[in-house]
Design an enzyme around this catalytic site. Structure first.
Site, PDB file in Angstrom:
ATOM      1  N   ASP A 127       0.841  -1.203   0.000  1.00  0.00           N
ATOM      2  CA  ASP A 127       0.000   0.000   0.000  1.00  0.00           C
ATOM      3  C   ASP A 127       0.878   1.256   0.000  1.00  0.00           C
ATOM      4  OD1 ASP A 127      -2.158  -1.709   0.284  1.00  0.00           O
ATOM      5  OD2 ASP A 127      -2.151  -1.556   2.475  1.00  0.00           O
TER       6      ASP A 127
HETATM    7  N1  URA Z   1      -0.969  -6.029   3.821  1.00  0.00           N
HETATM    8  C1  URA Z   1      -1.481  -4.793   3.905  1.00  0.00           C
HETATM    9  O1  URA Z   1      -2.495  -4.584   4.530  1.00  0.00           O
HETATM   10  N2  URA Z   1      -0.851  -3.790   3.257  1.00  0.00           N
HETATM   11  C2  URA Z   1       0.304  -3.965   2.569  1.00  0.00           C
HETATM   12  O2  URA Z   1       0.859  -3.009   2.019  1.00  0.00           O
HETATM   13  C3  URA Z   1       0.830  -5.268   2.492  1.00  0.00           C
HETATM   14  C4  URA Z   1       0.174  -6.292   3.127  1.00  0.00           C
END
Ligand code: URA
Length: 230
Positions: free
Chosen positions: A101
């Protein structure tokens, strides 16, 4: 791989330029003129342009330490793509093997080898990803077992695959998972009444970030590349 992609990999041409070249009838595969860009070709095919044999460049395998406010996408959408950080030729022909993310930092693997990245992403291969997680509330020991069994994510069928929870302090843990569902780590902690306030990926398979500084990248060594060829 598709013929137009092969041409891009072995020349400086863009995908559109490769398509135009194909239309012109100058490309032959094993001595036969081919105009369809979607034709599948293999390394043992002889592909020529105007009689010159094309050699595909070898694939590229990169590790990058993703900073905050960058996205794991080939287009900029709200935040810049992290591919801008990689100063190599045709960086936007690469793809990311397992997205993070915008508000997550850490290890990202980047390549143009789709078979290799598939091994990292597909849950069937059970490739481990290790996340360091900061939580808003103290975590209880009992969740080690809960995560091992699997938790029910909202909107998903069945439980998550067994995950390893290691408690570092009451609000900091390491979580090892083998899947990559949308926002998986955040949703796993939400499912047990907690909230992720900081997320950082430290390791994928045997490959670790180690001393790579935020925003920096390097090519993987041969051993690291091979470790995902299973
Ligand atoms: N899980 C998440 O919630 N976000 C990420 O960026 C990677 C794994």
């Amino acid at each position: 791989m598709r013929l137009d992609k092969f041409i891009c990999k072995s020349t400086e041409l863009t995908r559109n330029e490769a398509k135009k070249l194909l239309k012109s009838g100058e490309v032959e595969v094993n001595g036969e003129v081919i105009k369809n860009p979607a034709t599948q070709v293999h390394e043992n095919n002889t592909i020529t342009v105007d009689g010159q044999v094309l050699q595909a460049r070898s694939s590229r395998y990169i590790i990058l330490h993703k900073p905050l406010d960058t996205i794991c996408s080939n287009v900029d959408e709200g935040y810049p793509s992290l591919l801008h950080l990689i100063d190599v030729d045709k960086a936007f022909d690469l793809h990311i093997a397992g997205r993070l993310d915008a508000d997550t930092t850490g290890l990202v693997l980047i390549t143009d080898d789709g078979r290799w990245s598939h091994n990292i992403i597909t849950p069937n291969k059970e490739c481990q990803k290790v996340y360091r997680v900061q939580l808003s509330r103290p975590i209880k020991d009992e969740f080690i077992e809960t995560f091992k069994i699997g938790v029910q994510l909202q909107g998903e069928d069945g439980l998550t695959k067994p995950a390893i929870l290691e408690i570092i302090s009451d609000k900091e843990v390491l979580l090892t998972i083998t899947e990559g569902k949308y926002h998986q780590v955040k949703r796993m902690f939400a499912a047990v009444g907690n909230r992720v306030i900081g997320l950082h990926r430290e390791q994928i398979g045997d490959v670790k970030l180690d001393s790579l500084a935020l925003g920096e990248w390097r090519y993987l060594n041969e051993k690291e590349v091979e470790s995902f060829n299973y």
